[in-house]
Design a protein around this motif. Structure first.
Motif, mmCIF file in Angstrom:
data_model
loop_
_atom_site.group_PDB
_atom_site.id
_atom_site.type_symbol
_atom_site.label_atom_id
_atom_site.label_comp_id
_atom_site.label_asym_id
_atom_site.label_seq_id
_atom_site.Cartn_x
_atom_site.Cartn_y
_atom_site.Cartn_z
ATOM 1 N N LYS B 32 0.778 -1.252 -0.192
ATOM 2 C CA LYS B 32 -0.241 0.133 0.051
ATOM 3 C C LYS B 32 0.953 1.222 0.060
ATOM 4 O O LYS B 32 0.434 2.192 -0.582
ATOM 5 N N VAL B 33 1.904 1.446 0.673
ATOM 6 C CA VAL B 33 2.648 2.388 0.882
ATOM 7 C C VAL B 33 3.367 2.909 -0.505
ATOM 8 O O VAL B 33 3.874 3.907 -0.523
ATOM 9 N N ARG B 34 3.211 1.945 -1.629
ATOM 10 C CA ARG B 34 3.766 2.639 -2.959
ATOM 11 C C ARG B 34 3.006 3.886 -3.549
ATOM 12 O O ARG B 34 3.369 4.327 -4.302
ATOM 13 N N PHE B 35 1.755 3.965 -2.879
ATOM 14 C CA PHE B 35 0.801 5.222 -3.258
ATOM 15 C C PHE B 35 1.264 6.317 -2.551
ATOM 16 O O PHE B 35 0.782 7.439 -2.964
ATOM 17 N N THR B 36 2.398 6.250 -1.816
ATOM 18 C CA THR B 36 2.991 7.781 -1.306
ATOM 19 C C THR B 36 4.040 8.238 -2.311
ATOM 20 O O THR B 36 4.538 7.669 -3.057
ATOM 21 N N ARG B 39 8.287 12.801 -2.299
ATOM 22 C CA ARG B 39 8.359 13.542 -1.174
ATOM 23 C C ARG B 39 7.821 13.165 0.211
ATOM 24 O O ARG B 39 8.336 13.465 1.352
ATOM 25 N N ASP B 40 6.726 12.296 -0.087
ATOM 26 C CA ASP B 40 6.294 11.629 1.292
ATOM 27 C C ASP B 40 7.200 10.925 1.818
ATOM 28 O O ASP B 40 7.407 10.960 3.096
ATOM 29 N N ARG B 43 9.802 12.557 3.852
ATOM 30 C CA ARG B 43 9.072 12.967 5.163
ATOM 31 C C ARG B 43 9.238 11.784 6.060
ATOM 32 O O ARG B 43 9.413 11.985 7.384
ATOM 33 N N ILE B 44 8.837 10.666 5.480
ATOM 34 C CA ILE B 44 8.635 9.413 6.137
ATOM 35 C C ILE B 44 10.124 9.312 7.062
ATOM 36 O O ILE B 44 10.265 8.782 7.955
ATOM 37 N N THR B 76 5.145 7.616 -8.015
ATOM 38 C CA THR B 76 4.137 7.096 -7.139
ATOM 39 C C THR B 76 3.146 6.051 -7.730
ATOM 40 O O THR B 76 2.788 6.091 -8.973
ATOM 41 N N PRO B 141 7.122 2.566 7.889
ATOM 42 C CA PRO B 141 5.913 2.055 7.766
ATOM 43 C C PRO B 141 5.823 0.664 6.861
ATOM 44 O O PRO B 141 6.880 0.064 6.488
ATOM 45 N N ARG B 263 0.953 -3.332 -12.456
ATOM 46 C CA ARG B 263 1.959 -3.197 -11.374
ATOM 47 C C ARG B 263 3.422 -3.168 -11.980
ATOM 48 O O ARG B 263 3.658 -3.559 -12.959
#
Lengths: 649, 300
Positions: B32-36, B39-40, B43-44, B76, B141, B263
């Motif tokens: 799911k985190v692939r959708f960040t 820049r996100d 920050r993470i 993204t 995450p 994908r």
């Protein structure tokens, strides 16, 4: 049993903007297991993820519910228009972010109402959830639709769409609601009755079930709202938690994976405000002042920074500089060696005085970009009317302090369209702004002063609830007047809020139940995300009003007299109606009222009515200036009133 | 609380002055985190490093920021088994360890509940650094896991400068295996392949053929083997990063407008030095990615 929609959602995400809005996965988020006996809450913020995620009220309830053994909570936000179109196209309903479950699989859809312009989004989300739009069309098979937040203090515009409103602090009442719903779930297996459920909910303190009340109209005006059921009280009183120390939430603030507004640690230092600004609904409906103990604030800050990795903490309240011991608190955070000088503190509500700037200077050692103050009114006369008692001296000293200590930009918040406003009051804004630029030039070559001007929206449960709002044309005239007066001054910029949106807010904030049909028409015409300027559309509201034989003149622009029934007369934030009326009369007479933290009680009703007290740690007003109270507090002497000090814990 | 000298806090040690060590980390971005966004992820990382107690050097100047340098942005929505970040440390690894110890009594590793990459994934180095990296994934995450790390030798270039090509695996919908193989042959046989693509909001009509270094259609082993109900052909691609990167979507366009990318996973980034290809972290410090890592998100 419902299954996760994630595989379907995932397919849509390749085609939409900012897909991270829809994935969840925040630090602090939980993925609760749905057990048949548990009451499943879907907490919904009816705006985009990046606006809604930081909402502290929603996060507090999220944690409290997930700590209970008989409840669980997940979250949802309004999908942006591209995602909504993709969802409707693919037959994907509103879903939760934790387990990506359909909204219908929850027992409760609970909406946070922070602003009037999101109301069409509320309708849209109920529909996207696949739940009948109107409370009267729903059965026990449907989730219960609840709403809370400041806008619930005039619930009538949403009365046909919401099954029950919750008034005031939610920390305690969510437990009571859960228990009622858990019983109802068991009973419904043996064939329960929805009316019985609603009647039971109505008997809880702080819960308003609009379908158990009937508005009575005389020709075109509301006369009264009468209860139809023995369980429905004549007046529904708000809930108030008396001791913030018992509720150190959120403990695990949600740390998003993607960009949101207010992306920082938030620690609420107190709730309530006694400054008595007459335009301010938040200050009126959240009384009395309840401070969090000093040590608890420190602990919540330390733990929150440690677990989040944030480099900024906001100490939140309606006027944080008033917190007892604010200077020590700020110093403790800034000087905590664990923070290594990399943590900044923000005070979202700066008071207007030099003392406050000193505190700000302590905080912002590195990035001194901008400071914001809110004098609200352009002249002393105007500020007496609204009871925001900032003297010009207070403001100029604050601005002088800011520019002399290296800030380059000062932003000033003002309202126009206030009661008794004359053109000279509007022009006063330009005068103040220009003066601030001059002060800045003494210290720096290039300074910026921004006057951010909002149109005033009268709100329920405030002294200005009787005031006829300025029309679009009048607000536009005043904006033009101000822009002309402020033009040509280098370094002085004026920004203003769209008057068209301002009057729609006014329409909804004081509308009665008939405004519901207007909201529904605007939604059906595609008017969602009305708080987003690029999507706001006045013509949809005008059309809807005309079709419902209503008008801005009748609902928004008209002064009410003392005896006219108000749509929220059966809803109480504790404030006596005669207190509010006397405040309205005092405003018209330009008579101010002192902060009751430092003066004897004038019995507004918020404390006395509920047997509460202000909870403050210090009986001494903090030193420095009038602090916007108009009182002489400069001596820092004991004030002539007994204040309840928190017993040391 | 004792008084602390304020000058010490505001004037951080400029990183350059002490030749602060640079730590290179390799990590995954899966599920799911692939959708960040890129820049996100930055920050993470900033927050994760702060939480871990690893002291990152900050830039000096008006708007100080932590000195993290990421390689080529991952579009993204794409996954990766080979992302990199260079972290400028404020202290030498030995000093660093002391700092962590006091911030997390009992050791940082004790707080980890996540996959332990194991000693073999981390280059030989000070004991403290190894301890610390072992627990780092716990602060990231789901879907982002540290796979390898090493201190950069003096004179190591930046990721942006050094990386010359990337390997990708892509899963495509709406096409049979035979059709896909045919499209691949056609693209490889062409001398020019023009697609419309967007850069910084401007539409360009570019020849992408020079950037396709290698392209293969296969049902063989890979990240997405067996990930869908029916086995299907996948693309294995190596793309050049210069003069500008090639996004998976753009390659798919080049193969045909009717194809749908379901994908994409960046499996490796490569540095070509005089014809010798290596990854930004030396092979010695990089172990094959355990399968367990990539399924963590799906399992939960």
């Amino acid at each position: 049993m419902y299954e996760t929609l994630w595989p379907d959602v995932e397919k849509l995400l390749a085609t939409v903007q900012k897909p991270a809005r829809y994935i969840g996965g925040e630090l602090g988020a939980v993925a609760p297991t749905h057990l048949p006996g548990n009451v499943a809450w879907l907490l919904i913020y009816p705006d985009t993820y990046e606006i809604g995620l930081p909402n502290q009220g929603l996060q507090i309830l999220y944690e409290i519910l997930n700590e209970r053994h008989d409840a669980l909570a997940e979250r949802a936000y309004a999908p942006w228009v591209d995602m909504e179109a993709a969802m409707r196209d693919a037959g994907v309903p509103l879903f939760s972010l934790e387990n990506h479950l359909p909204a219908r699989s929850f027992d409760v859809l609970a909406f946070n109402l922070s602003a009037e312009l999101v109301y069409t989004n509320v309708l849209n989300l109920i529909d996207l959830a696949g739940v009948p739009l109107h409370t009267l069309e729903r059965t026990l098979e449907d989730p219960l639709v609840l709403a809370g937040g400041h806008c619930a203090f005039n619930p009538e515009p949403l009365a046909e769409f919401v099954d029950a409103f919750v008034l005031g602090d939610g920390e305690e009442v969510v437990a009571e609601l859960t228990e009622v719903l858990a019983r109802s779930k068991t009973e419904s297996e043996e064939g329960g009755d929805r009316h019985d459920l609603l009647a039971t909910l109505a008997s809880l303190d702080g819960v308003y079930v609009p379908s158990l009340y009937r508005p009575v109209y005389d020709s075109s005006r509301l006369v009264r709202i009468e209860p139809l059921d023995p369980n429905a009280p004549e007046t529904v009183e708000k809930r108030t938690i008396s001791d913030l120390a018992l509720w150190p939430y959120p403990r695990n603030q949600l740390i998003p994976l993607t960009e949101v507004v207010h992306d920082r640690l938030n620690v609420e230092v107190f709730r309530g405000c006694t400054r008595g600004c007459r335009f301010c609904q938040a200050g009126m409906v959240t009384r009395p002042v309840r401070e969090r103990p000093f040590d608890q604030v420190g602990e919540m800050t330390r733990l929150g920074l440690d677990r989040s990795g944030y480099d900024e903490v906001a100490l939140t309240s309606l006027s944080t500089a008033d917190f007892s011991g604010i200077q020590d608190l700020v110093r403790d955070v800034v000087e905590d060696p664990r923070n290594d000088g990399q943590v900044s503190v923000s005070l979202p509500s700066l008071r207007v005085d030099a003392f406050t700037v000193e505190t700000a200077a302590q905080i912002q050692r590195v990035k001194r970009t901008g400071l914001t103050f809110a004098p609200e009114g352009g002249t002393w006369r105007m500020r007496k009317v609204i009871n925001k008692l900032i003297t010009e001296e207070d403001l100029y000293k604050a601005v002088d302090a800011a520019f002399s200590q290296g800030w380059r930009r000062v932003k000033l918040y003002f309202l126009i369209g206030l009661p008794t406003e004359r053109d000279e009051d509007v022009l006063g804004i330009a005068e103040l702004g220009k003066r601030c630029v001059e002060i800045g030039r003494r210290y720096q070559r290039s300074v910026t002063v921004v006057a951010s001007v909002g149109g005033f929206v009268p709100k329920a449960q405030t002294p200005f609830q009787w005031f006829g709002q300025d029309s679009v044309e009048e607000l536009q005239r005043k904006v033009t007047l101000l822009r002309n007066a402020g033009s040509g001054v280098k370094g002085f910029n004026i920004r203003w809020h769209d008057p068209e949106a301002t009057v729609v807010e006014g329409l909804v904030s004081r509308g009665d139940r008939r405004i519901g049909a207007v909201i529904e028409r605007v939604w059906r015409a595609g008017g969602i995300f009305q708080e987003w300027s690029e999507r706001f559309d006045l013509s949809k509201w005008q059309d809807a009003l005309a079709r419902e034989s209503l008008s801005f003149e009748e609902v928004a622009y008209r002064d009410r007299d003392e005896n006219e029934a108000l749509p929220w007369d059966h809803i109480s934030a504790g404030l006596h109606r005669d207190f509010l009326w006397s405040q309205w009369q005092d405003a018209l007479a330009e008579t101010s009222l002192e902060d009751c933290r430092w003066t004897p009680c004038y019995d507004c009703g918020a404390c006395t009515g509920y047997g509460l007290e202000h909870v403050v740690a210090s009986a001494l007003p903090p030193a420095g200036g009038s602090q916007g109270t108009g009182q002489d507090l400069s001596s820092g002497q004991r004030v002539p009133v007994d204040l309840i000090s928190r017993p040391s814990r | 609380m004792s008084e602390v000298d304020s000058s010490k806090r505001t004037e951080r040690r400029p990183a350059e002055a002490i030749r602060s060590p640079r730590l290179r980390l390799r990590y995954s971005k899966l599920g799911k985190v692939r959708f960040t966004s890129h820049r996100d992820v930055a920050r993470i990382w900033e927050r994760a490093l702060r939480r871990s107690g690893i002291r990152v050097a900050w830039s000096s100047g008006f708007s100080p920021h932590p000195l993290l340098a990421f390689g080529l942005a991952l579009p993204t929505g794409c996954e990766s088994l080979g992302e990199y970040v260079d972290v400028r440390l404020e202290r030498t690894p030995e000093e660093l360890f002391d700092g962590i110890d006091s911030a997390h009594p009992g050791g940082i590793a004790g707080r980890s509940s996540r996959v332990d990459p194991g000693d073999d994934l981390i280059s030989p180095g000070p004991q403290g650094l190894r301890e610390l990296l072992r627990g780092l994934s716990a602060f990231l995450p789901d879907g982002i896991d540290v796979q390898a790390a090493a201190l950069c030798a003096d004179g190591t270039g930046s990721l942006q400068e050094e990386v010359t090509s990337c390997s990708w695996e892509m899963e495509v919908r709406e096409v049979s295996e035979e059709q896909l193989a045919e499209r691949v042959d056609r693209l490889l046989g062409a001398s020019r392949v023009f697609v419309t693509r967007e850069r910084k909001g401007i539409e360009r009509f570019d020849d992408i053929r020079p950037q396709v270094l290698d392209l293969l259609c296969s049902t063989g082993p890979g990240v997405y083997a067996g990930s869908s109900s029916s086995p299907r052909a996948r693309l294995f691609v190596e793309t050049a990063t210069r003069p500008r990167g090639l996004r998976p979507m753009e390659l798919i366009k080049g193969l045909g407008d009717d194809l749908v990318l379901s994908r994409a996973c960046r499996t490796n980034q490569w540095i070509d030095r005089l014809g010798t290809r290596s990854e930004p972290l030396d092979a010695a410090s990089v172990a094959p990615v355990p399968l367990a890592t990539r399924t963590k998100e799906c399992v939960s």
